[in-house]
Design a protein around this motif. Structure first.
Motif, mmCIF file in Angstrom:
data_model
loop_
_atom_site.group_PDB
_atom_site.id
_atom_site.type_symbol
_atom_site.label_atom_id
_atom_site.label_comp_id
_atom_site.label_asym_id
_atom_site.label_seq_id
_atom_site.Cartn_x
_atom_site.Cartn_y
_atom_site.Cartn_z
ATOM 1 N N ASN A 206 80.874 40.791 -54.949
ATOM 2 C CA ASN A 206 80.314 40.133 -53.782
ATOM 3 C C ASN A 206 79.619 38.757 -54.057
ATOM 4 O O ASN A 206 79.319 37.938 -53.006
ATOM 5 N N ASP A 207 79.448 38.322 -55.317
ATOM 6 C CA ASP A 207 79.013 36.972 -55.792
ATOM 7 C C ASP A 207 80.198 35.990 -55.436
ATOM 8 O O ASP A 207 80.072 34.714 -55.392
ATOM 9 N N ALA A 208 81.391 36.590 -56.035
ATOM 10 C CA ALA A 208 82.425 35.549 -56.359
ATOM 11 C C ALA A 208 83.889 35.682 -55.648
ATOM 12 O O ALA A 208 84.585 34.946 -56.265
ATOM 13 N N ALA A 209 84.020 36.551 -54.828
ATOM 14 C CA ALA A 209 85.323 36.848 -54.168
ATOM 15 C C ALA A 209 85.128 35.859 -52.846
ATOM 16 O O ALA A 209 84.399 36.182 -51.835
ATOM 17 N N ILE A 210 85.968 34.843 -52.782
ATOM 18 C CA ILE A 210 86.035 33.743 -51.846
ATOM 19 C C ILE A 210 86.504 34.337 -50.519
ATOM 20 O O ILE A 210 87.735 34.790 -50.475
ATOM 21 N N THR A 211 85.592 33.818 -49.292
ATOM 22 C CA THR A 211 86.213 34.508 -48.254
ATOM 23 C C THR A 211 86.235 33.329 -47.236
ATOM 24 O O THR A 211 86.809 33.487 -45.921
ATOM 25 N N SER A 212 86.060 31.820 -47.177
ATOM 26 C CA SER A 212 86.160 31.046 -46.408
ATOM 27 C C SER A 212 85.872 29.656 -47.172
ATOM 28 O O SER A 212 85.237 29.783 -48.139
#
Length: 287
Positions: A206-212
């Motif tokens: 949740n800290d480091a998985a890139i979504t945009s």
């Protein structure tokens, strides 16, 4: 009288809510998204900054939605292309709109594409794809690779000086925050996406998985969004991101955030998905 004033001052400074409300980096709600938009996967601004364009991802319609700056739905524009898995939407400095049809949860897709739309007005009801950029990733030879190497999903990209820059979402077993940066020409055709960076973000998924992602007007800062943070990249060059500096900024808020765009050089708009009673909002965040 002096004692009373002193007591009020001390109480104010000891009140966490009072301190938080004046904090520069507070995430504040701009508006709630229309109820029909439950799985927003990206946001972009029109050239005149009056319209917020948004899309939804896999399983939803091949439609671009236009919102006014207060969140009112003013357009539903049908796109003449399949929504295989639309994961981000961006604009360039000329106001052109692009959709990243490159969601790749299982790292096995061979039909990755970026679609350029003929979309200039919120009054449109349909739009055509005027340029299709297809690509494959340099270095990927298995579809899918072993789960320890699932680095070829993507939910984030920007356009800079005639090229697209893609920032991958790590779905590897043993997640460690590693992500890849690829460069693809902003042209019609089929290309190998060139690997120009391998970096790492701190923290768990949740800290480091890139979504945009979004790039500022000066083109010297790129913001990467995750569920809990933004990560500001600087010090990169057009062909090399390996030496980029990364500043992690906590949003002090955890939700399925899926879209980010620079409103101006010091302000972001951030959108998240609706999850039961939470989310489904667009937020403002000052850098």
């Amino acid at each position: 009288m002096r004692i009373l004033v002193l007591l009020i001052f001390l109480l104010w400074n000891c009140n966490p809510k009072a301190q938080d409300s004046s904090h520069k980096n507070e995430l504040t709600v701009e508006f709630s998204l229309p109820k029909k938009l439950k799985e927003v996967s990206g946001i972009a601004l029109s050239k005149d900054r009056k319209t917020i364009w948004t899309i939804e991802d896999h399983g939803n319609k091949n439609v671009v939605y236009g919102l006014d700056r207060e969140g009112k739905l003013e357009a539903e524009v049908l796109v003449d292309a399949e929504n295989t898995d639309w994961e981000d939407i961006i604009s360039d400095t000329s106001g052109n709109i692009y959709i990243g049809n490159f969601g790749n949860n299982n790292n096995d897709r061979r039909d990755l594409a970026i679609l350029k739309l003929d979309l200039t007005s919120p009054s449109a009801s349909t739009t055509k794809v005027v340029q299709t950029t297809t690509f494959h990733y340099e270095g990927q030879t298995e579809f899918p690779p072993k789960k320890s190497g699932w680095l070829y999903d993507c939910e984030a990209f920007v356009e800079m000086d005639g090229n697209f820059y893609l920032f991958t979402k790590n779905r590897s077993k043993g997640f460690d925050g590693t992500f890849l940066v690829f460069k693809v020409p902003n042209k019609e055709g089929d290309f190998e996406a060139k690997l120009i960076g391998k970096l790492k973000l701190d923290g768990g998924y949740n800290d480091a998985a890139i979504t945009s992602a979004s790039i500022n007007a000066k083109k010297d800062k790129i913001v990467l969004l995750t569920h809990k943070n933004i990560h500001i990249l600087s010090g990169f060059t057009a062909d090399d991101f390996n030496a980029a500096r990364i500043e992690k900024v906590s949003l002090n808020h955890n939700s399925q955030k899926e879209g980010v765009v620079f409103l101006d050089d010091s302000t972001l708009l951030i959108a998240d998905e609706k999850e039961k009673k939470d989310g489904g909002k667009v937020y403002r965040f000052s850098l």
